[in-house]
Design a protein around this motif. Structure first.
Motif, PDB file in Angstrom:
ATOM      1  N   ASP A   6      22.793   7.082  53.937  1.00 13.47           N
ATOM      2  CA  ASP A   6      23.176   8.490  53.793  1.00 13.47           C
ATOM      3  C   ASP A   6      22.173   9.345  54.565  1.00 13.47           C
ATOM      4  O   ASP A   6      21.019   9.479  54.170  1.00 13.47           O
ATOM      5  N   LYS A   7      22.601   9.928  55.678  1.00 16.63           N
ATOM      6  CA  LYS A   7      21.705  10.693  56.562  1.00 16.63           C
ATOM      7  C   LYS A   7      21.913  12.207  56.465  1.00 16.63           C
ATOM      8  O   LYS A   7      21.413  12.959  57.300  1.00 16.63           O
ATOM      9  N   ALA A   8      22.627  12.679  55.427  1.00 19.24           N
ATOM     10  CA  ALA A   8      22.932  14.106  55.323  1.00 19.24           C
ATOM     11  C   ALA A   8      21.665  14.948  55.256  1.00 19.24           C
ATOM     12  O   ALA A   8      21.600  16.037  55.853  1.00 19.24           O
ATOM     13  N   ASP A   9      20.652  14.478  54.533  1.00 25.04           N
ATOM     14  CA  ASP A   9      19.412  15.248  54.437  1.00 25.04           C
ATOM     15  C   ASP A   9      18.755  15.412  55.798  1.00 25.04           C
ATOM     16  O   ASP A   9      18.189  16.468  56.105  1.00 25.04           O
ATOM     17  N   PHE A  10      18.804  14.391  56.625  1.00 27.69           N
ATOM     18  CA  PHE A  10      18.191  14.484  57.952  1.00 27.69           C
ATOM     19  C   PHE A  10      18.944  15.491  58.825  1.00 27.69           C
ATOM     20  O   PHE A  10      18.338  16.234  59.603  1.00 27.69           O
ATOM     21  N   GLU A  11      20.263  15.543  58.667  1.00 26.87           N
ATOM     22  CA  GLU A  11      21.043  16.544  59.395  1.00 26.87           C
ATOM     23  C   GLU A  11      20.713  17.945  58.899  1.00 26.87           C
ATOM     24  O   GLU A  11      20.528  18.880  59.704  1.00 26.87           O
ATOM     25  N   ASN A  12      20.630  18.134  57.584  1.00 29.79           N
ATOM     26  CA  ASN A  12      20.321  19.448  57.028  1.00 29.79           C
ATOM     27  C   ASN A  12      18.911  19.899  57.386  1.00 29.79           C
ATOM     28  O   ASN A  12      18.676  21.081  57.650  1.00 29.79           O
ATOM     29  N   ALA A  13      17.966  18.959  57.358  1.00 26.47           N
ATOM     30  CA  ALA A  13      16.569  19.319  57.620  1.00 26.47           C
ATOM     31  C   ALA A  13      16.343  19.727  59.069  1.00 26.47           C
ATOM     32  O   ALA A  13      15.339  20.390  59.382  1.00 26.47           O
ATOM     33  N   GLN A  14      17.267  19.351  59.984  1.00 24.60           N
ATOM     34  CA  GLN A  14      17.121  19.721  61.399  1.00 24.60           C
ATOM     35  C   GLN A  14      18.092  20.812  61.827  1.00 24.60           C
ATOM     36  O   GLN A  14      17.975  21.339  62.937  1.00 24.60           O
ATOM     37  N   ARG A  15      19.019  21.152  60.951  1.00 20.67           N
ATOM     38  CA  ARG A  15      20.034  22.161  61.298  1.00 20.67           C
ATOM     39  C   ARG A  15      19.370  23.524  61.490  1.00 20.67           C
ATOM     40  O   ARG A  15      18.479  23.917  60.718  1.00 20.67           O
ATOM     41  N   GLY A  16      19.790  24.240  62.496  1.00 18.70           N
ATOM     42  CA  GLY A  16      19.275  25.576  62.748  1.00 18.70           C
ATOM     43  C   GLY A  16      17.918  25.617  63.398  1.00 18.70           C
ATOM     44  O   GLY A  16      17.289  26.687  63.460  1.00 18.70           O
ATOM     45  N   PHE A  17      17.445  24.489  63.920  1.00 15.47           N
ATOM     46  CA  PHE A  17      16.105  24.453  64.507  1.00 15.47           C
ATOM     47  C   PHE A  17      16.008  25.422  65.688  1.00 15.47           C
ATOM     48  O   PHE A  17      16.889  25.481  66.548  1.00 15.47           O
TER      49      PHE A  17
END
Length: 650
Positions: free
Chosen positions: A43-54
């Protein structure tokens, strides 16, 4: 150290191991491999959220104070943590995943007009764009890190004045960097508003002072303050990589929020507040932004299980109230929210996803509460409950519920403590011998140190670390100079640390191993008694603290009556030492032994070690009428607390 108040101001310093740490044992490798198999690492959703909007980050991130001391250093972690590296044998894979996520630092866009700087401290600093400036939420721990974050925002988004600062709650990592971004004069003039929940000042100051010395010393273990940053030392603190160790400040609020539904508009931005007292902090509030359907959750939800009772010590929190306020959040905003963000970790987007997250965080605290109380009502004790309780899979396998900061085991014991206290009704535990005395008898009963060491080594080789720690702790307290016992106990703590999923537990074990091998440190902690905290103390808070410092046995049989006048505050008090205790009154005594006239600002200076009482008297800043020796006798009865007291040895 100042003689009257007894505060100790310390800073973090790098410390190296005199003895090298050991590798992971076969048992530890097996335990960590099992974690890798059982949790949903795909489950990689957290990694996507943590980099979103960089938006941007500096190539390197090391923040120093005015003297050149490093107060924040992501580079130390970047040397061994990155997104592509698998967990080392010496780190729980789940904790490693959390550390990887917390390494994603820089400036990020959360949604329209809302931005965060993450990874500049253990806390996030959040910027909300107004018509002509910024509203800032939770300005970190240190002025230096807050200033560095503000410089990044200004570089990337343009220079805009700060219109308001919101303190979400009363913990130091959410307000203490304030003077790195705001001048006191701008607050005094009304250019900048400081908004905080009801009770903020009382709890921000009192938690840092009354038991602050013991909490600060214990925090050295909880955060692994003197551990090296590597795969066998500090990996992260759960809520973030670590705490910064710069300048702690405080500017009192100018506006207090006391009721859910309170609306405040600052320069075109409307904020609606939800009060949540008694949850993660005694004074705390969430903030709704109706313009963007965005919810600021303060620290009431983060991407980890939080503490019901912190390992450093604090008042036990109420998980039942916590769950009820999260239920209220769902009722108020669950059908509207599109983005939620908070003071630690990364945001989440999408109404369906956020609603599921809120429900599972709510039910996490509700389950811990309800099932702990269920078991205590069946007669189980705190340690038994901690060993029995398990989360259902739907809560246990949800990444934001994993125990990186709080853990299921110590939170369940906290619930027991909240309801039942320290006593479990077993009379054998009613009047137990203190550890050092009891340990000598345990060692005698267990056949002596040689027999214990032989059995402990055999159990260590089997990987039975929990029991080895318990047995060897008896031997170390019975024979504190037994180097072999201390070293084997250190090895045991080390393996427990390597297996720990919680950053706090890892730090506790590894810091304890460090102290067993190298002795109690003499530097590396951070005192809670910062200058701004001391200045913020009301006279009543000061007198409460002096009462704690009074040495009761020394004061026995003595009677001292003093009047204390604060001319700058236009307030007068009476202090009376009698029956071994100190009481204070707001009505002066008619016939005191002495009357001390001292401006609060001068007293603050003495407390901070910037001056001393004799100098202040000789300079005419302090006036003592009556029997001056009675005041000298009183100050002589006040203890100063040693910061570096022993914990893992007697």
């Amino acid at each position: 150290m100042c003689t009257f108040f007894g505060a100790v101001l310390l800073s973090q310093s790098a410390t190296t191991f005199a003895q090298e740490p050991k590798p992971a044992s076969a048992a530890t490798k097996a335990a960590n491999a099992e974690v890798q198999k059982t949790l949903p690492f795909n489950d990689k959703a957290d990694f996507e959220n943590a980099q979103r909007g960089f938006i941007a980050r500096p190539e390197t991130l090391t923040v120093k104070d005015a003297k050149g001391n490093v107060v924040w250093d992501m580079e130390a972690y970047k040397k061994f943590i990155d997104l592509d590296k698998p967990a080392p044998d010496t780190v729980n894979p789940s904790l490693w995943r959390n550390a990887q996520l917390n390494m994603l630092y820089g400036l990020f866009k959360v949604t329209d007009n809302i931005f965060q700087v993450r990874g500049y401290d253990i806390t996030n600093i959040t910027y909300v764009k107004t018509d002509s400036g910024w509203i800032v939420f939770d300005p970190l721990i240190s002025t230096e890190t807050a200033k560095a974050a503000h410089e990044l925002v200004t570089k990337e988004l343009g220079e805009r004045p700060i219109k308001a600062v919101v303190y979400s709650h009363s913990h130091v990592d959410h307000y203490a960097g304030i003077k790195g971004i705001v001048k006191q004069a701008d607050v005094d003039s009304g250019k900048v508003k400081i908004i905080a929940p009801e009770g903020f000042m009382e709890h921000a100051v009192s938690e840092m002072i009354l038991a602050g010395n013991a909490m600060s010393r214990r925090a050295v273990l909880m955060y692994g303050a003197v551990l090296p940053r590597n795969a066998q030392g500090s990996v992260n603190a759960g809520l973030g990589q670590s705490n910064s160790t710069g300048t702690v400040t405080l500017i009192p609020p100018t506006e207090i929020v006391s009721k859910t539904g309170t609306e405040i508009t600052v320069d075109g931005v409307k904020m609606v507040f939800q009060m949540t007292p008694g949850t993660e902090a005694p004074a705390e509030m969430n903030t709704w932004f109706p313009q963007w359907d965005a919810m600021w959750m303060a620290e009431n939800t983060t991407n980890t299980m939080h503490n019901i009772l912190t390992l450093r010590g604090a008042e036990v929190r109420d998980p039942l109230i916590w769950a009820k306020y999260l239920n209220e959040t769902i009722a108020l905003y669950g059908n509207k929210v599109q983005v939620k963000f908070q003071s630690h970790h990364w945001p989440m987007w999408g109404n369906k996803e956020i609603l599921d997250y809120w429900k599972k965080q709510r039910d996490l605290y509700k389950y811990i509460h309800d099932q702990s109380v269920n078991l205590l009502n069946k007669g189980y004790t705190g340690p038994e409950i901690a060993d029995m309780i398990e989360l259902p899979p739907e809560l246990n396998n949800f990444w934001p519920n994993r125990g990186y900061y709080g853990t299921l085991r110590h939170n369940a014991r906290a619930v027991y403590q909240r309801y039942m206290g320290w006593y479990d009704s077993n009379p054998a535990h009613l009047n137990r011998l203190p550890p050092e005395k009891a340990s000598k008898k345990y060692v005698e009963y267990m056949g002596g140190s040689a027999a214990i060491m032989k059995r402990a080594k055999a159990d260590f080789d089997k990987g039975d670390y929990r029991w080895v720690a318990e047995a060897l702790n008896q031997l170390v307290f019975a024979e504190p100079n037994n180097t072999a016992a201390k070293n084997l106990l250190a090895d045991t703590y080390e393996q427990l640390g390597y297996q720990a999923e919680a950053g706090s537990w890892r730090s506790e074990y590894l810091q304890a191993a460090f102290e067993l091998r190298n002795g109690t440190p003499s530097s590396g902690g951070v005192s809670s008694a910062s200058p701004d905290t001391i200045r913020a103390m009301s006279p009543e808070m000061l007198f409460d603290y002096l009462a704690v410092r009074l040495n009761g046995p020394k004061a026995t049989g003595k009677k001292i009556a003093l009047n204390i006048n604060f001319p700058d505050l236009k307030k007068k008090y009476a202090l009376v030492v009698e029956n071994g205790v100190l009481n204070y009154f707001t009505t002066p005594l008619e016939k005191p032994d002495a009357t001390v006239t001292i401006p609060k600002t001068v007293l603050d200076s003495i407390q901070l070690g910037e001056s001393d009482l004799d100098t202040a008297v000789s300079e005419g800043k302090v006036k003592i009428d009556g029997n001056a020796e009675s005041f000298t006798l009183f100050t002589g009865l006040l203890d100063s607390f040693p910061f570096w007291f022993n914990i893992v040895t007697p």
